[in-house]
Design a protein around this motif. Structure first.
Motif, PDB file in Angstrom:
ATOM      1  N   THR A 347      69.286  26.121 -53.180  1.00  0.00           N
ATOM      2  CA  THR A 347      69.262  27.454 -53.762  1.00  0.00           C
ATOM      3  C   THR A 347      67.994  28.202 -53.380  1.00  0.00           C
ATOM      4  O   THR A 347      68.037  29.353 -52.944  1.00  0.00           O
ATOM      5  N   VAL A 348      66.850  27.529 -53.541  1.00  0.00           N
ATOM      6  CA  VAL A 348      65.585  28.198 -53.228  1.00  0.00           C
ATOM      7  C   VAL A 348      65.576  28.619 -51.765  1.00  0.00           C
ATOM      8  O   VAL A 348      65.212  29.750 -51.423  1.00  0.00           O
ATOM      9  N   ALA A 349      66.033  27.738 -50.884  1.00  0.00           N
ATOM     10  CA  ALA A 349      66.010  28.054 -49.460  1.00  0.00           C
ATOM     11  C   ALA A 349      66.928  29.227 -49.153  1.00  0.00           C
ATOM     12  O   ALA A 349      66.548  30.157 -48.427  1.00  0.00           O
ATOM     13  N   ASN A 350      68.131  29.217 -49.734  1.00  0.00           N
ATOM     14  CA  ASN A 350      69.057  30.306 -49.432  1.00  0.00           C
ATOM     15  C   ASN A 350      68.599  31.626 -50.012  1.00  0.00           C
ATOM     16  O   ASN A 350      68.741  32.666 -49.374  1.00  0.00           O
ATOM     17  N   LEU A 351      68.043  31.580 -51.225  1.00  0.00           N
ATOM     18  CA  LEU A 351      67.509  32.813 -51.797  1.00  0.00           C
ATOM     19  C   LEU A 351      66.450  33.385 -50.875  1.00  0.00           C
ATOM     20  O   LEU A 351      66.438  34.580 -50.568  1.00  0.00           O
ATOM     21  N   MET A 390      60.509  32.731 -44.685  1.00  0.00           N
ATOM     22  CA  MET A 390      61.640  32.323 -43.842  1.00  0.00           C
ATOM     23  C   MET A 390      61.397  30.939 -43.246  1.00  0.00           C
ATOM     24  O   MET A 390      62.290  30.096 -43.222  1.00  0.00           O
ATOM     25  N   ILE A 391      60.168  30.721 -42.765  1.00  0.00           N
ATOM     26  CA  ILE A 391      59.862  29.436 -42.137  1.00  0.00           C
ATOM     27  C   ILE A 391      60.019  28.311 -43.150  1.00  0.00           C
ATOM     28  O   ILE A 391      60.642  27.288 -42.881  1.00  0.00           O
ATOM     29  N   LEU A 392      59.468  28.522 -44.342  1.00  0.00           N
ATOM     30  CA  LEU A 392      59.576  27.479 -45.364  1.00  0.00           C
ATOM     31  C   LEU A 392      61.034  27.202 -45.692  1.00  0.00           C
ATOM     32  O   LEU A 392      61.447  26.046 -45.837  1.00  0.00           O
ATOM     33  N   ALA A 393      61.817  28.282 -45.789  1.00  0.00           N
ATOM     34  CA  ALA A 393      63.229  28.103 -46.119  1.00  0.00           C
ATOM     35  C   ALA A 393      63.936  27.320 -45.027  1.00  0.00           C
ATOM     36  O   ALA A 393      64.717  26.410 -45.296  1.00  0.00           O
ATOM     37  N   ILE A 394      63.644  27.663 -43.762  1.00  0.00           N
ATOM     38  CA  ILE A 394      64.324  26.987 -42.661  1.00  0.00           C
ATOM     39  C   ILE A 394      63.908  25.519 -42.608  1.00  0.00           C
ATOM     40  O   ILE A 394      64.731  24.633 -42.422  1.00  0.00           O
ATOM     41  N   LEU A 395      62.611  25.274 -42.802  1.00  0.00           N
ATOM     42  CA  LEU A 395      62.147  23.889 -42.795  1.00  0.00           C
ATOM     43  C   LEU A 395      62.805  23.105 -43.916  1.00  0.00           C
ATOM     44  O   LEU A 395      63.161  21.939 -43.769  1.00  0.00           O
ATOM     45  N   SER A 396      62.982  23.774 -45.047  1.00  0.00           N
ATOM     46  CA  SER A 396      63.610  23.115 -46.180  1.00  0.00           C
ATOM     47  C   SER A 396      65.062  22.788 -45.853  1.00  0.00           C
ATOM     48  O   SER A 396      65.546  21.692 -46.129  1.00  0.00           O
ATOM     49  N   LEU A 397      65.751  23.734 -45.234  1.00  0.00           N
ATOM     50  CA  LEU A 397      67.138  23.472 -44.860  1.00  0.00           C
ATOM     51  C   LEU A 397      67.218  22.364 -43.818  1.00  0.00           C
ATOM     52  O   LEU A 397      68.141  21.566 -43.810  1.00  0.00           O
ATOM     53  N   ALA A 398      66.214  22.322 -42.939  1.00  0.00           N
ATOM     54  CA  ALA A 398      66.224  21.292 -41.906  1.00  0.00           C
ATOM     55  C   ALA A 398      65.750  19.947 -42.454  1.00  0.00           C
ATOM     56  O   ALA A 398      65.872  18.938 -41.787  1.00  0.00           O
ATOM     57  N   GLY A 399      65.203  19.962 -43.664  1.00  0.00           N
ATOM     58  CA  GLY A 399      64.802  18.703 -44.296  1.00  0.00           C
ATOM     59  C   GLY A 399      63.510  18.137 -43.749  1.00  0.00           C
ATOM     60  O   GLY A 399      63.396  16.934 -43.532  1.00  0.00           O
ATOM     61  N   ILE A 400      62.514  18.986 -43.536  1.00  0.00           N
ATOM     62  CA  ILE A 400      61.219  18.534 -43.035  1.00  0.00           C
ATOM     63  C   ILE A 400      60.265  18.394 -44.215  1.00  0.00           C
ATOM     64  O   ILE A 400      60.285  19.227 -45.110  1.00  0.00           O
ATOM     65  N   PRO A 401      59.452  17.346 -44.252  1.00  0.00           N
ATOM     66  CA  PRO A 401      58.540  17.164 -45.368  1.00  0.00           C
ATOM     67  C   PRO A 401      57.657  18.379 -45.658  1.00  0.00           C
ATOM     68  O   PRO A 401      57.487  19.221 -44.779  1.00  0.00           O
ATOM     69  N   LEU A 402      57.119  18.401 -46.829  1.00  0.00           N
ATOM     70  CA  LEU A 402      56.353  19.507 -47.416  1.00  0.00           C
ATOM     71  C   LEU A 402      57.281  20.478 -48.119  1.00  0.00           C
ATOM     72  O   LEU A 402      56.841  21.351 -48.833  1.00  0.00           O
ATOM     73  N   TYR A 471      56.241  36.156 -52.859  1.00  0.00           N
ATOM     74  CA  TYR A 471      55.157  35.184 -53.036  1.00  0.00           C
ATOM     75  C   TYR A 471      55.539  34.066 -53.994  1.00  0.00           C
ATOM     76  O   TYR A 471      55.150  32.917 -53.806  1.00  0.00           O
ATOM     77  N   SER A 472      56.326  34.412 -55.039  1.00  0.00           N
ATOM     78  CA  SER A 472      56.668  33.337 -55.966  1.00  0.00           C
ATOM     79  C   SER A 472      57.625  32.344 -55.317  1.00  0.00           C
ATOM     80  O   SER A 472      57.519  31.139 -55.547  1.00  0.00           O
ATOM     81  N   LEU A 473      58.511  32.838 -54.448  1.00  0.00           N
ATOM     82  CA  LEU A 473      59.401  31.891 -53.768  1.00  0.00           C
ATOM     83  C   LEU A 473      58.631  31.009 -52.795  1.00  0.00           C
ATOM     84  O   LEU A 473      58.906  29.808 -52.683  1.00  0.00           O
ATOM     85  N   VAL A 474      57.643  31.606 -52.105  1.00  0.00           N
ATOM     86  CA  VAL A 474      56.796  30.788 -51.234  1.00  0.00           C
ATOM     87  C   VAL A 474      56.117  29.695 -52.060  1.00  0.00           C
ATOM     88  O   VAL A 474      56.131  28.516 -51.697  1.00  0.00           O
TER      89      VAL A 474
END
Lengths: 493, 478
Positions: A347-351, A390-402, A471-474
Motif C-alpha cells: 500500500t505504501v509503495a503504491n500510494l 518514487m525510488i523508495l517505492a520502486i525499491l520497496s516493490l522490488a523487495g530491496i532491503p532498507l 515527506y511523510s510517505l518518504v
C-alpha cells in the motif's frame, strides 16, 4: 456502557458491538450527512474538508480499537485485530487519495460532490468486507465497493479512455460478482450455512457428487475474488482500467480494493479451512505462478507508467497468494502477520508511486493524458523529493532491503521455506529477477542526465498538503523499512 | 560501538558532502578524503587499542533489532575482517583520488554514493547476524549500481542492470538458504536464530546442508566471480567510472571470497568437502578461461576484468583444498589482487583521461612521452602475472603449493594460467607503452604519482616481507 437489565436473551446489538463497528458507522453516518450537505451548499472545498474530517474520525476510532479483543458483531460481522489493522490501511489510503482527488477535481469548473460520496461509499464497502464473517456481508461489501468504483473509474467524462475503462470495469465486475454469487449459492446448497464460522464436516469434500458441487462453488467464488485482485488469468481488465481512470482513482483501485479483497479471502479461507483442500490449493498455485511470471513479463515493455504498475500489481498479488497457499492451521497467526505486513508495504509503495504520477500529471503543461517513461527522465535533478519517493517505492516493490517491501518478501519467503514450497520460491525468485529488469531502468530514468528542453524547469513543491504527504510517505517507507518491528507489534496486538 | 559509529559517520558524511558540494564547489572531494582518512585512523586506533589479538571472532555488540524473527544487530571482528577492512580503507582513499578530476557532473551525489558503498562493504565484513549480513550485502550493491549507472561510460545502463540482476537473483537464493537454516535451527533447538555463532554449533545432516551450502555458494560465486556466472563482470568493469572499477575489483569481489570462507566453508564443512571437486573444477576453468579471454581483449579495462576472473579462480581453488598453506595463499592473493587490479584500473583511468579511449589499438608508444607512467605500468603488469618480489607471486605460490598437496592435477592445470597471465600482461604493456607513438601524453601528475607509488609500495612490501600478512591471517585457520 449500557447493560441489558433483567433480560437474559442476548441483545441483538450491544454497545460493545456498536463500539467495535464504530468506524464503519462513522463512515455510514458521514455519507448521510454528506448528502444533506450537498442539499445545503454545493462547494468543492466544503465537501472535501467534510470527507476528510469523516475519514480522520473513523481512523481515530479505528486506531482505538486496535487494542480491544476480537468481538462478533451479530452474525454478519466479526471485528478482530487483523480486520482493524486492514481497515486502518484502507482509511489511510483514502486519506492520502483525498487531497489528490481534490486537486484533480478542482481543475474543473463543475462541482463534484458525488465523487466524494462515491469515495466514502467505497471505503464503507471495504470496511464491511474486512470485517465480514458471513457470505451475505461479504457480498454486500463487495457490491458496495464495486459499484462505487465503477462510478469513480468512469468519472473523467471528457477523457478519451473514460467510457472504455468504465464499461470494461462495469461489465467484468458485474460478471465477476455473478460468478461469485453462484459460487456462494453452490457452497450454501451443500453446507446449509452462510456463516464463515460454520462447521462443515470434512467428509463432504470427498463425497462423489456433493464434493464436486462444493468444489465447483469454491472455484466460482475464488474466481470472483481473483478478478478483483487482478490475479492471472482474471487480470485482463487491470492495465486498461488503471490507465483509463483518473490517477487518484487508480490509487484507490490499487490499494483499497486489493487490501479489502485479500483480507476477506484469507478470512474466509482461514475460518473454513479451505486451505487444506488439495484442489483449491492447486488452483491457487496455478493462479499464483502465472500471476508472478505473466505480470512481470508483461510489465517489461510498458511505456506508460500506469500500465506498468498495473502489471506489477498483478505480480505482487501472485507473490501474496503464496502465503495463502502454504499456510496451515498451526501458523495462522504468522500468516496473518505476513499478509498484513506485505499489504502494508504494498500500500505504501503504491500510494507513493501514484502520488508522484498524479503530481507530475498536474505539472504537465500540455493536455497530455498519460505519464510515460520519458516524462520521468532526469526527475531526480528537477524534483528530488518526488524522485526520492518514487525510488523508495520502486525499491520497496522490488523487495530491496532498507524498505518495507523487503521485509514483506522476507515474510513470504519464510512462510514458503517452512512449508518447503520450493516451486513457489523458484517462481518468486524468477519473477523478482524479471521484475528488476523493469524496476531498475525506471530508477535509471529518474537519474538520467538528459531531459527534453521543455522539461528542464525545476519542479518545486508549493502546496503544503502535498509537501506533508510526500515527506511523510518518504519517512514512513524508510522508518518502517528499517524498524519493521513497530508494525509487527501493531499487527500482533 | 566504534564500528557502528564509523558506518554511521560514513552515512552522515555522505549527506554532508552532498550538501556541501552545492554550497562550495569542489569541497566534496576534500571532505570525502578527510572523512575517510579520519575514520581509517579511528579504525586503526580501535583495532590497536583493543586488548585482544582478534585470532578468534570478537563479538562487539549485540542489540535486538527485529524481535519477531529474533534478529539482532550483531557485529564482530576477527583478523580476516581486519585485513579486508584495511584493504577497503586504502582503496577507498585511492578511489577518491582517482575520481579527483574524472567526475564532473553531480559531484556531491557521486561522493555520497561512494561513501555509502564503503559503509556497506564494511558492514558486510563485520556482520555476524545473517539477516544483517544480507542487509549490508544489498546496501553496498545499491550505491555501487548507481555509480555505474550514472557516471559510467557509453553502455552504462545495460552494465548496471546486468550487474544488479546477477547479484540480486543469486542473493535471493542465499536469502532462502539463510531463512531455511534459521528455521532448521528452530526445529533443532526450539529457537529461531540468524546468529552466526549459533549456527556454528548447529549439527546439520549432509542431506540438508548440501542444499543450504549451494544457496550460499551460488551467491558468492556470482560475486567472486566464478565461471558460469561471471559474465556481468567484464561489462560492469568496463562501463564503470575508474573509481567504480577500482572498488569493484579491489573490494567487492573480495566480499565473495570472504563469504566463501566465513559462511560456506566454516558453516558447512562437510558439504563443502563433498562439493570441493566441483568447486575446484570451476576454479580451474575460471583461471584458464579468464586468462585466455584476457589476452584476446582489445579494451584495456576489459582485459584487466578478465584477468580478475583468472585471479579469483586461484582464490576459490585454494579455499576448497582446506589446507593451511593454501588458505594463506588465498588471503594474500585477495589482498594482492585488490592492490594490483586497483592499480591497473587506475592506470586505465589515467590513460582514458588523456586520450579518451580504452581501446588498445589507439594506444602505443606512451613510454616516450610518459616514462614514469610506463615504469609503473610495467611494475603493475608484472604484479598481475606474478613476478617474484611482488605480492601476487607470494599468493599464487602459496596457493599452488597448498593445492598440490591435495589435488596435484588441479595444481598443474592451474599453473597453466600463470603462462596465460604472462602473455596478457605483456600484451597489455606492449600494446600501450611500446611500438610507434600514437599520442603524446602528459606524464603522471603529483596526485597520480601518489596513487601509483602507494599501491606499488604496498605490493612490494607484501612481496618482500610476506610475514606481514601471513602472520596476520594465520588465526583464521583452525
Amino acid at each position: 456502557m449500557m447493560m441489558p437489565v433483567a433480560d437474559n436473551t442476548p441483545a441483538f446489538l450491544t454497545m460493545a458491538m456498536a463500539g467495535a463497528i464504530l468506524p464503519q458507522l462513522i463512515i455510514a453516518f458521514g455519507i448521510a450527512l454528506a448528502l444533506l450537505l450537498v442539499a445545503w451548499r454545493r462547494s468543492q472545498r466544503t465537501i472535501a474538508l467534510f470527507t476528510g474530517v469523516v475519514i480522520v474520525m473513523a481512523l481515530l476510532a479505528n486506531i482505538s480499537l486496535l487494542v480491544t479483543p476480537a468481538i462478533q458483531v451479530t452474525q454478519l460481522l466479526k471485528v478482530d485485530g487483523y480486520s482493524t489493522f486492514a481497515f486502518s490501511l484502507i482509511l489511510i489510503s483514502a486519506l492520502v487519495a483525498l487531497p489528490m482527488s481534490h486537486k484533480f477535481l478542482s481543475a474543473q469548473i463543475e462541482v463534484h460532490d458525488e465523487y466524494y460520496l462515491l469515495l466514502l461509499l467505497m471505503v464503507l464497502g471495504a470496511g464491511v468486507l474486512v470485517t465480514s464473517d458471513h457470505y451475505a456481508s461479504l457480498f454486500l461489501g463487495f457490491e458496495l465497493l464495486s459499484i462505487s468504483l465503477v462510478g469513480l473509474v468512469g468519472y473523467q467524462r471528457e477523457s478519451q479512455y473514460s467510457v472504455e475503462s468504465g464499461f470494461k470495469y462495469l461489465i467484468l465486475s458485474a460478471s465477476a460478482s455473478s460468478f461469485m454469487l453462484l459460487g456462494i449459492a453452490f457452497i450454501y446448497s451443500v453446507s446449509g450455512d452462510m456463516s464463515f464460522s460454520a462447521v462443515i464436516s470434512k467428509t463432504i469434500y470427498n463425497q462423489p457428487d456433493l464434493g464436486v458441487f462444493f468444489q465447483l462453488g469454491l472455484l466460482l467464488f475464488v474466481s470472483g475474488v481473483a478478478f478483483k485482485l487482478s490475479v492471472a488469468p482474471f487480470h485482463f481488465w487491470t492495465p486498461d482500467v488503471y490507465q483509463g481512470s483518473p490517477t487518484p482513482v487508480t490509487m484507490l483501485l490499487a490499494t483499497i480494493s486489493k487490501i479489502a479483497m485479500f483480507v476477506v479471502l484469507l478470512k474466509c479461507f482461514a475460518a473454513q479451512q479451505y486451505l487444506l483442500l488439495e484442489n483449491v490449493q492447486q488452483f491457487l498455485l496455478i493462479f499464483a505462478i502465472t500471476s508472478m511470471l505473466l505480470g512481470n513479463v508483461m510489465a517489461l515493455k510498458q511505456q506508460n507508467l500506469k500500465r506498468l504498475f498495473a502489471y506489477s500489481s498483478i505480480a505482487h498479488m501472485g507473490y501474496l497468494l503464496i502465503v495463502l497457499i502454504v499456510t496451515s492451521e498451526q501458523n495462522l497467526a504468522f500468516t496473518w502477520q505476513s499478509v498484513l505486513f506485505y499489504l502494508a508495504a504494498y500500500t505504501v509503495a503504491n500510494l507513493s508511486v501514484f502520488i508522484v504520477i498524479e503530481l507530475l500529471q498536474q505539472q504537465l503543461t500540455t493536455q497530455q493524458a498519460d505519464i510515460t517513461l520519458s516524462d520521468i527522465k532526469g526527475l531526480f535533478w528537477r524534483a528530488p523529493s518526488y524522485a526520492l519517493l518514487m525510488i523508495l517505492a520502486i525499491l520497496s516493490l522490488a523487495g530491496i532491503p532498507l524498505t518495507m517491501g523487503f521485509i514483506g518478501k522476507f515474510y513470504i519467503l519464510s512462510q514458503a521455506t517452512i512449508a518447503h514450497a520450493w516451486w513457489l520460491i523458484a517462481a518468486l525468485i524468477v519473477g523478482s529477477g524479471i521484475g528488476l529488469a523493469y524496476y531498475l531502468p525506471l530508477i535509471f530514468k529518474l537519474f538520467s542526465a538528459e531531459s527534453s528542453p521543455d522539461q528542464n524547469v525545476k519542479i518545486s513543491v508549493k502546496n503544503i498538503v502535498e509537501k506533508v504527504l510526500v515527506y511523510s510517505l518518504v519517512g514512513v517507507s524508510l522508518v518502517f523499512g528499517i524498524f519493521p518491528e513497530v508494525i509487527n507489534q501493531l499487527i500482533n496486538t | 560501538m566504534t564500528l557502528s559509529f564509523i558506518m554511521l559517520a560514513l552515512l552522515v558524511a555522505g549527506g554532508v558532502v552532498w550538501r556541501a558540494e552545492k554550497q562550495w564547489q569542489g569541497s566534496a572531494k576534500w571532505l570525502s578524503l578527510i572523512t575517510l582518512a579520519l575514520l581509517a585512523t579511528v579504525f586503526t586506533v580501535f583495532v590497536m587499542s583493543h586488548n585482544t589479538d582478534f585470532t578468534q571472532l570478537q563479538v562487539l555488540s549485540r542489540v535486538t533489532w527485529i524481535d519477531t524473527f529474533n534478529i539482532q544487530y550483531s557485529i564482530a571482528l576477527d583478523q580476516l575482517s581486519i585485513v579486508l577492512i584495511s584493504l577497503t580503507w586504502l582503496l577507498a582513499i585511492i578511489c577518491v583520488l582517482v575520481s579527483w578530476q574524472e567526475i564532473k557532473t553531480n559531484v556531491g551525489f557521486y561522493y555520497f554514493n561512494l561513501l555509502l558503498t564503503i559503509a556497506g562493504i564494511i558492514g558486510v565484513f563485520i556482520a555476524v547476524d545473517m539477516f544483517l549480513f544480507f542487509f549490508f550485502w544489498e546496501v553496498m550493491l545499491l550505491p555501487m549500481t548507481a555509480i555505474i549507472a550514472i557516471w559510467g561510460h557509453e553502455n552504462r545502463h545495460f552494465a548496471a542492470l546486468k550487474f544488479f540482476i546477477f547479484t540480486q537473483v543469486s542473493s535471493l537464493l542465499m536469502l532462502v538458504a539463510i531463512i531455511a537454516t534459521g528455521y532448521f535451527h528452530l526445529t533443532q533447538t526450539g529457537q529461531l536464530s540468524f546468529y552466526y555463532l549459533d549456527w556454528l554449533k548447529l549439527e546439520l545432516p549432509l542431506s540438508v546442508s548440501q542444499y543450504l551450502m549451494l544457496g550460499f555458494f551460488i551467491a558468492f560465486a556470482v560475486k567472486l566471480p566464478s565461471v558460469p556466472v561471471h559474465s556481468w563482470l567484464p561489462d560492469a568493469h568496463t562501463q564503470a567510472p575508474t573509481a567504480g572499477s577500482v572498488l569493484l575489483a579491489g573490494v567487492l569481489l573480495k566480499t565473495g571470497a570472504y563469504g566463501l570462507i566465513r559462511f560456506v566453508i566454516f558453516l558447512f564443512p562437510q558439504a563443502s568437502a563433498q562439493f570441493a571437486p566441483i568447486a575446484a573444477t570451476l576454479a580451474v576453468v575460471s583461471i584458464i578461461y579468464g586468462a585466455k579471454m584476457a589476452f584476446a581483449q582489445k579494451d584495456f579495462k576489459r582485459l584487466v576484468a578478465y584477468s580478475s576472473i583468472s585471479h579469483m579462480g586461484f582464490v576459490m581453488l585454494a579455499l576448497f583444498t582446506f589446507t593451511n598453506v593454501a588458505y594463506q595463499g588465498a588471503i594474500v592473493t585477495l589482498v594482492a589482487h585488490g592492490l594490483s587490479s586497483a592499480a591497473l584500473f587506475a592506470l586505465a583511468g589515467m590513460i582514458y583521461q588523456r586520450i579518451h579511449s580504452r581501446n588498445l589499438n589507439d594506444m602505443g608508444g606512451f613510454w616516450q612521452s610518459a616514462p614514469r607512467m610506463g615504469g609503473f605500468a610495467l611494475a603493475f603488469a608484472g604484479a598481475a602475472f606474478g613476478l617474484p618480489g611482488l605480492a601476487n607471486f607470494i599468493g599464487e605460490f602459496f596457493s599452488l603449493v597448498g593445492v598440490f598437496q591435495v589435488m596435484p592435477t588441479f595444481a598443474i592445470l592451474a599453473a597453466l594460467g600463470l603462462i596465460g597471465s604472462a602473455i596478457y600482461g605483456m600484451v597489455l604493456f606492449q600494446s600501450s607503452f611500446q611500438g610507434t607513438a600514437k599520442h603524446e601524453i602528459i606524464d603522471l601528475q603529483a596526485r597520480e604519482l601518489i596513487i601509483c607509488s602507494s599501491l606499488l609500495l604496498m605490493l612490494l612490501a607484501i612481496g618482500l616481507y610476506p610475514t606481514l600478512l601471513l602472520k596476520f591471517s594465520y588465526g583464521v585457520l583452525t
